[in-house]
Design a protein around this motif. Structure first.
Motif, PDB file in Angstrom:
ATOM      1  N   ASN A 128       0.719  -1.198   0.006  1.00  0.00           N
ATOM      2  CA  ASN A 128      -0.086  -0.054   0.075  1.00  0.00           C
ATOM      3  C   ASN A 128       0.871   1.301  -0.097  1.00  0.00           C
ATOM      4  N   MET A 129       1.403   1.661  -1.098  1.00  0.00           N
ATOM      5  CA  MET A 129       2.177   2.807  -1.309  1.00  0.00           C
ATOM      6  C   MET A 129       1.550   4.109  -0.831  1.00  0.00           C
ATOM      7  N   PHE A 130       0.189   4.218  -1.158  1.00  0.00           N
ATOM      8  CA  PHE A 130      -0.529   5.406  -0.594  1.00  0.00           C
ATOM      9  C   PHE A 130      -0.538   5.592   0.795  1.00  0.00           C
ATOM     10  N   LEU A 131      -0.617   4.653   1.635  1.00  0.00           N
ATOM     11  CA  LEU A 131      -0.395   4.714   3.175  1.00  0.00           C
ATOM     12  C   LEU A 131       0.946   5.310   3.529  1.00  0.00           C
ATOM     13  N   ASP A 132       1.901   4.467   2.627  1.00  0.00           N
ATOM     14  CA  ASP A 132       3.294   4.839   3.041  1.00  0.00           C
ATOM     15  C   ASP A 132       3.799   6.149   2.650  1.00  0.00           C
ATOM     16  N   SER A 133       3.131   6.934   1.536  1.00  0.00           N
ATOM     17  CA  SER A 133       3.322   8.161   1.008  1.00  0.00           C
ATOM     18  C   SER A 133       3.069   9.185   2.136  1.00  0.00           C
ATOM     19  N   VAL A 134       1.786   8.740   2.743  1.00  0.00           N
ATOM     20  CA  VAL A 134       1.400   9.905   3.800  1.00  0.00           C
ATOM     21  C   VAL A 134       2.237   9.955   5.104  1.00  0.00           C
TER      22      VAL A 134
END
Length: 613
Positions: free
Chosen positions: A318-324
């Motif tokens: 889940n790269m979205f959560l990582d980015s945040v």
């Protein structure tokens, strides 16, 4: 995703165990999620968080600056970090091969590698500075705590009142009569130590002088540390970041606790975000420009590091959560570091009896002049000094790890059959070349070279590359197609979720970047180092470095167009994904990237016709 693919994915845990825990045995993966997150944090949290953000906050309205800074994080920082993470993770390739999605813009990826090559030289030298000061701190008293034999007549520890040096003063009694005074430019011991001992700085870029050998040896040590940490790629660097990515926070916390107990610390913090908060500053365009530029600089967006590190993630991460998580921690670190910096600078101002604004500096001035001067005034000063410079060392190393990894990853992706088993050799050779290219930066004119790279390459060039990323993947490749690619990795998301990201990628983020880029070019002022002006040939060299970075975009595009001889449709096909653009592993390609359905989503039917001709 069909049922067969779901069944295959359900078997992934067993398959990865057989392959030493790597989902992608050819390229390798992060050993675990923690190593990936720490590597991303280490890459994003750099020297800009420590020595640039506090000054920007002070200059642009104190606490009021947090408003545009956080807005720029939401409108530019997170969207671009998410974009780059998704691209790298989807194709499991570095910044050159990821442009298989838009072959005509593959030069953008090469430009990113060129930026990393130049920035890695710049960062390696800063690490060398930190190493030298850390070693120099292992003595009592600190060598820059007083004017020693290396100082000249401008050096003064006392009687420094708004740049006026009093004559007929006695250092022992620290008395300064108000009569018989002459106005002389006064320099602190730490400033003279930086110029005369650490750098042995010449009068300008025209006077190169010999190599400063203590810096050259520190540069060699820095290169050895980086090579050792990256000798096995992410498998070795992933272990090192457990320490290098977390230790800076320990030091900042220690310095903050020590700082707030000092006399004058409250004034320093108040100066940072307290009474100096000026909401009227928000009406000035320069404040918003500085907030956006600081966001780009601190997150290291458009340098190729983010997609490179993400390319070693598992496909369904889940790269979205990582980015945040990474971007929020990055901005939080900037604010947190500001408290530690200004609490001690407030004490320094109290000791000197000077306004806090007179001791606030940014960049090299803060890290190697103002802050060391403040630390020299503390009890057990060598301890605090060693901790501070060791923190700078670890922060610099994390960024350097990613910069070198970008270069080696691109080489390994370009020649997998030849270099796959020679990662260690590639890493060592890369570090040797970076070391050799860094030697001019440790001559007596070295600081001028470092500043030149910083001002011309590691600044607004990244805005151009970020804008090209958005144009390439959101306009040419297509934002809807890109969103489908992301959903292959993280699953379906609601319409409202994607509505926000469409707004950012298609309108808000590119508009902000374009405005800042144009403004930066319009108000561009030739860089200087302090009061030292660069010669005309030095400025020309700076612009040449910019040209060297960006020239690959039109050159590669022109080369591909010439190579694609044929009708207009064949040229248009360069704006469509190549046959090599797909998830790295067959198991993740699904129906969208199978040979039977790929043509439905691209204009690859033109390529098929060309093959028949």
């Amino acid at each position: 995703m069909n049922n067969k693919l779901k069944n295959l994915c359900s078997c992934l845990p067993c398959w990865t165990l057989v392959n030493n825990g790597d989902e992608n045995p050819d390229r390798g993966n992060w050993t675990n999620k923690t190593e990936y997150i720490l590597s991303m944090i280490g890459y994003a949290v750099g020297l800009g968080n420590i020595w640039r953000f506090p000054y920007m906050a002070y200059k642009n309205g104190g606490g009021a600056f947090l408003i545009p800074y956080l807005l720029m994080l939401v409108l530019c920082g997170i969207p671009l970090f998410f974009l780059e993470s998704a691209i790298g993770q989807f194709c499991s390739q570095g910044p050159i091969n990821m442009w298989r999605a838009v072959p005509v813009l593959q030069g953008v990826g090469l430009s990113m590698v060129m930026v990393n090559a130049l920035v890695s030289i710049y960062y390696n030298v800063i690490i060398a500075y930190s190493l030298y000061y850390m070693f120099a701190s292992m003595q009592f008293p600190l060598p820059w705590s007083s004017c020693s034999s290396w100082a000249d007549r401008k050096c003064s520890m006392y009687c420094n009142v708004s740049g006026v040096l009093m004559t007929n003063w006695t250092q022992e009694n620290i008395t300064c009569p108000s009569s018989n005074k002459i106005t002389v430019s006064v320099e602190s011991p730490s400033e003279q130590y930086w110029d005369h001992v650490a750098l042995q700085r010449s009068s300008g870029l025209d006077e190169t002088g010999p190599v400063v050998w203590h810096l050259a040896l520190c540069l060699l040590l820095s290169s050895i540390i980086v090579a050792a940490a990256l000798i096995r790629g992410i498998k070795s660097s992933g272990k090192v970041v457990y320490f290098t990515a977390t230790f800076p926070y320990v030091v900042i916390l220690i310095l903050l606790i020590r700082g707030v107990t000092l006399e004058g610390a409250r004034d320093g913090i108040d100066f940072y975000i307290g009474s100096q908060s000026n909401l009227t500053k928000l009406t000035e365009g320069q404040v918003w420009k500085d907030a956006a530029t600081q966001t780009f600089f601190s997150l290291s967006i458009a340098w190729g590091g983010v997609p490179t590190l993400a390319s070693y993630s598992n496909f369904h991460n889940n790269m979205f959560l990582d980015s945040v998580i990474v971007t929020v921690i990055n901005d939080g670190t900037s604010v947190f570091a500001g408290f530690a910096i200004f609490s001690i600078l407030g004490h320094m101002a109290h000791v000197y009896g000077k306004p806090i604004g007179n001791v606030v500096k940014e960049g090299f001035g803060l890290a190697f002049i103002a802050y060391p001067d403040a630390l020299a005034k503390l009890p057990i000063s060598p301890l605090w000094s060693i901790l501070f410079f060791f923190m700078l060392l670890t922060v610099g190393l994390d960024s350097q790890f990613a910069a070198i990894e970008v270069i080696t990853t691109c080489l390994l992706d370009a020649f997998p059959n030849i270099l796959k088993s020679k990662r260690a050799v590639v890493t060592i050779l890369t570090c040797i070349i970076v070391f050799l290219l860094g030697l001019p930066c440790v001559t007596r004119a070295g600081i001028y070279w470092v500043t030149l790279i910083d001002q011309f390459v590691a600044s607004w060039v990244m805005l151009i590359l970020a804008l090209m990323e958005i144009i390439g993947f959101c306009y040419i490749y297509g934002v809807n197609r890109f969103i489908k690619d992301i959903e292959m990795m993280i699953g379906k998301k609601s319409f409202c979720f994607w509505l926000w990201w469409r707004a950012c990628w298609l309108f808000l983020t590119p508009c902000i970047i374009a405005v800042i880029l144009v403004w930066s070019l319009v108000i561009f002022v030739p860089p200087t180092y302090g009061k030292v002006q660069y010669p005309a040939w030095g400025l020309a060299l700076g612009w040449s470095m910019v040209a060297f970075v960006l020239i690959w975009i039109p050159v590669i595009a022109f080369y591909k167009v010439i190579k694609a001889k044929g009708n207009f449709c064949k040229v248009i096909s360069l704006c469509s994904p190549s046959e090599e653009w797909h998830p790295y592993l067959d198991i993740h390609r699904g129906e969208r990237y199978s040979k039977n359905t790929a043509a439905e989503e691209t204009v690859s039917d033109n390529k098929t016709e060309d093959k028949k001709m």
